[in-house]
Design an enzyme around this catalytic site. Structure first.
Site, PDB file in Angstrom:
ATOM      1  N   HIS A 174       0.753  -1.146  -0.125  1.00  0.00           N
ATOM      2  CA  HIS A 174      -0.046   0.095   0.050  1.00  0.00           C
ATOM      3  C   HIS A 174       0.821   1.140   0.054  1.00  0.00           C
ATOM      4  CE1 HIS A 174      -0.018   0.142   4.727  1.00  0.00           C
ATOM      5  NE2 HIS A 174      -0.015   1.421   4.012  1.00  0.00           N
ATOM      6  N   GLN A 209       0.155   6.041  11.385  1.00  0.00           N
ATOM      7  CA  GLN A 209       0.204   6.584  10.065  1.00  0.00           C
ATOM      8  C   GLN A 209       1.708   7.046   9.820  1.00  0.00           C
ATOM      9  OE1 GLN A 209      -2.871   6.640  11.264  1.00  0.00           O
ATOM     10  NE2 GLN A 209      -3.239   5.067   9.494  1.00  0.00           N
ATOM     11  N   GLY A 210       2.169   6.668   8.659  1.00  0.00           N
ATOM     12  CA  GLY A 210       3.733   7.013   8.475  1.00  0.00           C
ATOM     13  C   GLY A 210       4.655   5.818   8.848  1.00  0.00           C
ATOM     14  N   ASP A 211       4.242   4.898   9.457  1.00  0.00           N
ATOM     15  CA  ASP A 211       5.293   3.680  10.114  1.00  0.00           C
ATOM     16  C   ASP A 211       4.902   2.787   9.122  1.00  0.00           C
ATOM     17  OD1 ASP A 211       6.139   4.788  12.356  1.00  0.00           O
ATOM     18  OD2 ASP A 211       4.277   4.413  13.540  1.00  0.00           O
ATOM     19  N   SER A 212       3.836   2.616   8.116  1.00  0.00           N
ATOM     20  CA  SER A 212       3.480   1.607   7.435  1.00  0.00           C
ATOM     21  C   SER A 212       4.723   1.256   6.560  1.00  0.00           C
ATOM     22  CB  SER A 212       2.439   2.132   6.227  1.00  0.00           C
ATOM     23  OG  SER A 212       1.168   1.780   6.646  1.00  0.00           O
ATOM     24  N   ASP A 226      -0.088  -7.599   1.450  1.00  0.00           N
ATOM     25  CA  ASP A 226       0.266  -6.150   1.635  1.00  0.00           C
ATOM     26  C   ASP A 226       1.953  -6.418   1.868  1.00  0.00           C
ATOM     27  OD1 ASP A 226       0.426  -3.413   1.646  1.00  0.00           O
ATOM     28  OD2 ASP A 226      -0.399  -3.158   3.711  1.00  0.00           O
TER      29      ASP A 226
HETATM   30  N1  ARG Z   1      -1.746   2.617   7.276  1.00  0.00           N
HETATM   31  C1  ARG Z   1      -0.889   3.116   8.005  1.00  0.00           C
HETATM   32  C2  ARG Z   1       0.331   3.745   7.214  1.00  0.00           C
HETATM   33  O1  ARG Z   1       0.194   3.890   5.981  1.00  0.00           O
HETATM   34  C3  ARG Z   1      -0.255   2.255   8.897  1.00  0.00           C
HETATM   35  C4  ARG Z   1      -1.326   2.281  10.170  1.00  0.00           C
HETATM   36  C5  ARG Z   1      -0.957   1.346  11.359  1.00  0.00           C
HETATM   37  N2  ARG Z   1      -2.183   1.246  12.142  1.00  0.00           N
HETATM   38  C6  ARG Z   1      -1.757   0.682  13.203  1.00  0.00           C
HETATM   39  N3  ARG Z   1      -3.064   1.062  14.158  1.00  0.00           N
HETATM   40  N4  ARG Z   1      -0.887   0.121  13.621  1.00  0.00           N
HETATM   41  O2  ARG Z   1       1.277   4.236   7.684  1.00  0.00           O
END
Ligand code: ARG
Length: 263
Positions: free
Chosen positions: A79, A215-218, A125
Site C-alpha cells: 500500500h 500513520q507513516g510507520d507503514s 500487503d
Molecule cells: N496504514 C498506515 C500507514 O500507511 C499504518 C497504520 C498502522 N496502524 C496501526 N494502528 N498500527 O502508515
C-alpha cells in the site's frame, strides 16, 4: 500515511471504544502524557537499527518505512508503493531524522508489488524494492515460510518508524521504537471481524492499547526474535484499546519475497 477506512458495521463499537479510552485518559493522570510516536515508544537511532529505511519521495520526504534485507533489496508494504513510479521514489538508509540529510540515498530500479494486492485490509500487503545502488548497512534476516512459531500469542515484537505520534497527529522527526506483544488470531478476529485474514496478517499490541504503529510507520518492520516477521499494514485508529495494529504475516510471503530478493 493512508487511513484505514473502518467497516461501517464497527462504527458504533469504535465510537464507544474511543469514548471509553478518552474517559480512561481523563481519569488517569499518568496516562495523560502526550502520546508518543510509534505511539508509546522511545526515540532511537538509525545506527541502533541499521536495517530500518525511510521510503521517500524524490525530494526525500519520508512517507513510509522499509527494511533492508539484502544490500540492494528493501521489503515494504504494497500500500506504500501502489501507484508510485521508480523515478518518484528513494530509499534512505542511515538517517535518524526525517529532516536529516545524512545517510545514504538510493534510487529505485524496480518495484515489485504482490500481484494479488488490492487494499491493505484484503491482505497481500507486501512489496520489494530493488535499489540502483547498494546500501552500506547491516541487513535484517527475514522469516522463512516454516518459522510460523514466531507469531505465538504474547511473543514480544519490536516496531520502528517515523510515524505519527497519535491517530491524526503529526509525524515524528526522530526514529522511534517500542515493543508490543503478538495477539492470537481469535482475539484479532474479534477486533476486526472478517477484515482480519489470519493467512495474510498478524496482530500485535496490548489489549489496553497505548503502544502501536501509526500513520507513516507503514511498510516498516515488525521484528520478532531478531527476524523480520511482519510489515506495518493497517489498524483502526492507532493504539486504541481493543484494536491492535495489523501487520503483514511475512511467513506467508517468505518464498515469494525470497524469489524477488534473488532476482
Ligand atoms: N496504514 C498506515 C500507514 O500507511 C499504518 C497504520 C498502522 N496502524 C496501526 N494502528 N498500527 O502508515
Amino acid at each position: 500515511m493512508f487511513g484505514f477506512n473502518r467497516a461501517k458495521k464497527s462504527l458504533v463499537a469504535v465510537a464507544a471504544t474511543a469514548a471509553a479510552a478518552a474517559a480512561t485518559l481523563l481519569g488517569a493522570p499518568s496516562a495523560a502524557a502526550a502520546p508518543q510516536p510509534v505511539v508509546g515508544g522511545t526515540t532511537t537511532t538509525a545506527s541502533a537499527y541499521p536495517y530500518v529505511m525511510q521510503i521517500t519521495t524524490a525530494s526525500q520526504s519520508q512517507f513510509c518505512g522499509g527494511t533492508l534485507v539484502a544490500p540492494d533489496k528493501v521489503v515494504t508494504a504494497a500500500h506504500c508503493m501502489v501507484g508510485r513510479s521508480t523515478s518518484s521514489t528513494r530509499v534512505v538508509g542511515g538517517r535518524t531524522y526525517r529532516n536529516g540529510s545524512d545517510g545514504t540515498v538510493a534510487q529505485v530500479s524496480r518495484i515489485w508489488i504482490h500481484p494479488s494486492y488490492t487494499s491493505a485490509t484484503r491482505g497481500y500487503d507486501v512489496a520489494v524494492l530493488t535499489l540502483s545502488s547498494s546500501m552500506p548497512y547491516t541487513t535484517a534476516p527475514y522469516v522463512s515460510a516454516s518459522q510460523t512459531g514466531v507469531y505465538a500469542a504474547g511473543t514480544t515484537a519490536r516496531i520502528l518508524g517515523w510515524g505519527t505520534t497519535s491517530s491524526g497527529g503529526s509525524s515524528s522527526n526522530q526514529l522511534r521504537t517500542a515493543t508490543v506483544p503478538t495477539v492470537s488470531d481469535s482475539s484479532c478476529s474479534s477486533s476486526y471481524g472478517s477484515s482480519y485474514k489470519a493467512s495474510d496478517m498478524v496482530c500485535a499490541g496490548y489489549a489496553s492499547g497505548g503502544v502501536d504503529t501509526c500513520q507513516g510507520d507503514s511498510g516498516g518492520p515488525l521484528m520478532i526474535n531478531g527476524v523480520l516477521a511482519g510489515i506495518v499494514s493497517w489498524g483502526n485508529g492507532c493504539a486504541w484499546a481493543g484494536y491492535p495494529g495489523v501487520y503483514t504475516r511475512l511467513t506467508t510471503f517468505s518464498d515469494l519475497v525470497t524469489q524477488q530478493i534473488n532476482s
